[in-house]
Design an enzyme around this catalytic site. Structure first.
Site, short mmCIF file in Angstrom:
data_model
loop_
_atom_site.label_atom_id
_atom_site.label_comp_id
_atom_site.label_asym_id
_atom_site.label_seq_id
_atom_site.Cartn_x
_atom_site.Cartn_y
_atom_site.Cartn_z
N SER A 228 31.32 52.32 48.11
CA SER A 228 30.01 52.51 48.70
C SER A 228 29.95 53.86 49.43
O SER A 228 30.23 54.89 48.83
CB SER A 228 29.71 51.32 49.62
N ASP A 455 23.60 47.06 40.89
CA ASP A 455 24.06 47.19 42.27
C ASP A 455 22.86 47.36 43.20
O ASP A 455 22.03 48.25 42.99
CB ASP A 455 24.98 48.41 42.37
N HIS A 483 27.44 44.46 44.57
CA HIS A 483 27.74 45.79 45.09
C HIS A 483 29.21 46.12 44.86
O HIS A 483 30.08 45.43 45.38
CB HIS A 483 27.39 45.82 46.58
#
Length: 514
Positions: A228, A455, A483
């Site tokens: 991320s 995502d 995610h």
């Protein structure tokens, strides 16, 4: 919204109890060791030399096999001074064997603001594939301003409770004024409680800290898994130090060329994509509180439910707290990070629609890292980093109003709230030091960029964009939900990443997995 891995969100309670909260870097320990940096690590001369030549003193901490230490870094790399040095928390679990040790593998779970030490001790240090843990020292460092590393602080727990209840979908000028006042109060609290660190928590500075740690650990090159926001941190490192790039995995990638407004709008669309997948799955189940009729009808029912909560919050079993629209929205968004949370969301939504908001409030608390009435610093470090890295998405309510149609188009269910929440950097007390730009890392070794097609927090096109920008980028695609991709059940993804980490061989560019 912070961008974090599904593993972090699902294990948030565990992580809050691990790491430096119990037996962390500053705790007493049964034994200590000193690691000497080797002299051939390209340590700079001049005022930074002493930082690169420091020795870490390791202590047992955080569970079986984990050690902790404290790294000294300059507050300001342009003007290093012992009087303002930072103390950054580091943890590791040494390679267990068998097989030749490959060096250190630094991990970061994203955020910005997620505790890397909590992630290591609660998940990566025990949950990463055994062959990877056998041959790498698993290492984490809480970035500056985060968790155990000079944490940014902004509000008391009671003040934060009030802030999380703030109406993010104002219906009239008075509600707009209250929302603006809440953002201003938050920013002023950060300035008052955090001091000088607030101007020195940028991603560039955190990346420089990573190079300092690399050298002190004795590694010629940095090997790293970032998820991320951690992909932006890793790509920034690669752009700053391309010749020191080892094996970098960037999972759930950000596109560094996007403005803050574009990032927020893209993420809004990402959450809508995830909600559509949830609604389609939900419609075929007996316990679906949103009924049938397709995702568009489900979004209408969810929006109507949010509207009811805006007018009349429902009670919970948590000490008189009520579930209003803002907290309910956060709870739903939290479950979008990981499809394994969908069953929990169906149950929580159904209960809330029947008048009991307890379970949906728990999802929101999990997202905010609120436990027993206390907040971790995630929600303070997050805007502190974001507001330094990019100019604000909007400079005031008028700009939000102009952008509302685009946000509502991106997500009928979440667009309005996510547009108004993008005001948070408009009143930040420290001017931004970064700007959107492509990260090239020209001359770096192959870098593996991983993207998930549905995502919610880091849309797939960001991964494609980053892989194209990086001079040596290789794209690995996971056709799935949730995610990030590593460790989420795809043997294809895990095998490709493990082979790269263990053998140095990246998969063919544009490899696709299910």
């Amino acid at each position: 919204m912070p961008r974090r891995t599904g593993a972090v969100l699902a294990a948030a309670v565990l992580l809050a109890l691990s790491g430096c909260e119990s037996g962390g870097p500053d705790s007493s320990a049964d034994r200590s060791r000193t690691d000497r940096p080797r002299a051939d690590r390209a340590a700079p001369t001049g005022p930074l030399k002493r930082y690169y030549e420091q020795r870490l003193r390791w202590r047992d901490c955080g569970g079986t096999g984990f050690e902790c230490a404290t790294l000294t870094a300059p507050l300001d790399y342009a003007e290093p001074s012992a009087a303002t040095d930072l103390k950054l928390a580091v943890s590791r679990k040494k390679a267990t064997g068998p097989g030749e040790r490959l060096g250190s593998l630094l991990v970061n779970p994203g955020g910005p603001g997620g505790s890397a030490i909590g992630y290591l001790q609660g998940y990566a240090g025990v949950g990463y594939p055994a062959p990877v843990r056998a041959r790498y020292d698993m290492v984490a460092m809480d970035p500056r301003g985060v968790a155990a590393s000079e944490p940014v602080e902004c509000l008391t727990d009671r003040e934060m409770d009030a802030f999380t209840r703030t109406d993010q979908t104002p219906d009239d000028p008075a509600e707009v004024d209250r929302l603006v006042a809440a953002h201003k109060s938050f920013a002023a609290g950060c300035e008052r409680r955090s001091g000088a660190i607030l101007g020195h928590v940028s991603t560039v500075e955190a990346a420089r800290d990573m190079d300092l740690l690399r050298a002190v650990l004795g590694d010629d090159r940095l090997s790293y898994v970032g998820a991320s926001y951690g992909t932006f941190l890793g790509a920034t490192y690669a752009d700053l130090f391309p010749g020191r790039v080892g094996r970098l995995v960037l999972d759930g990638a950000l596109d560094p060329t996007r403005t803050a407004a574009q990032v927020n709008r893209d993420q809004t669309a990402g959450f809508q994509t995830a909600f559509t997948a949830f609604a389609q799955d939900c419609a075929g189940r007996d316990d679906c509180p949103l009924g049938g009729g397709g995702p568009a009808r489900a979004a209408e029912r969810l929006t109507a439910f949010f509207d009811r909560l805006d007018r009349a919050p429902v009670p919970t079993d948590d000490g008189g707290r009520k579930l209003g629209e803002s907290l309910a929205t956060t709870g739903v968004l939290a479950a979008m990070y990981d499809e394994s949370s969908w069953a929990q969301l169906r149950s929580a939504l159904g209960a809330a629609m029947r008048g009991d908001g307890t379970a949906l409030l728990q999802l929101a608390d999990l997202y905010y890292e609120r436990q027993d009435g206390e907040y971790a610093n995630l929600m303070y470090a997050n805007p502190a980093v974001n507001c330094l890295d990019l100019p604000p998405a909007f400079r005031g309510p008028d700009e939000v109003r102009k952008a509302l149609p685009a946000f509502r188009k991106a997500s009928p269910a979440f667009g309005e709230g996510l547009a108004w929440s993008s005001l948070n950097c408009a009143y930040w007390p420290v001017p931004p030091t970064g700007a959107p730009r492509a990260l090239r890392a020209k001359g770096a070794a192959p870098i593996l960029v991983v993207g998930t097609t549905r995502d919610p927090a880091t849309p797939y096109r960001w991964a494609r964009a980053l892989a194209r920008q990086l001079d040596s980028g290789r794209l690995l695609t996971y056709d799935g939900d949730g995610h990030t991709a590593y460790g989420r059940g795809s043997d294809c993804v895990d095998t490709a990443i493990n082979t790269y980490l263990l053998e140095g061989t990246p998969p063919p560019d544009a490899k696709r997995c299910t």
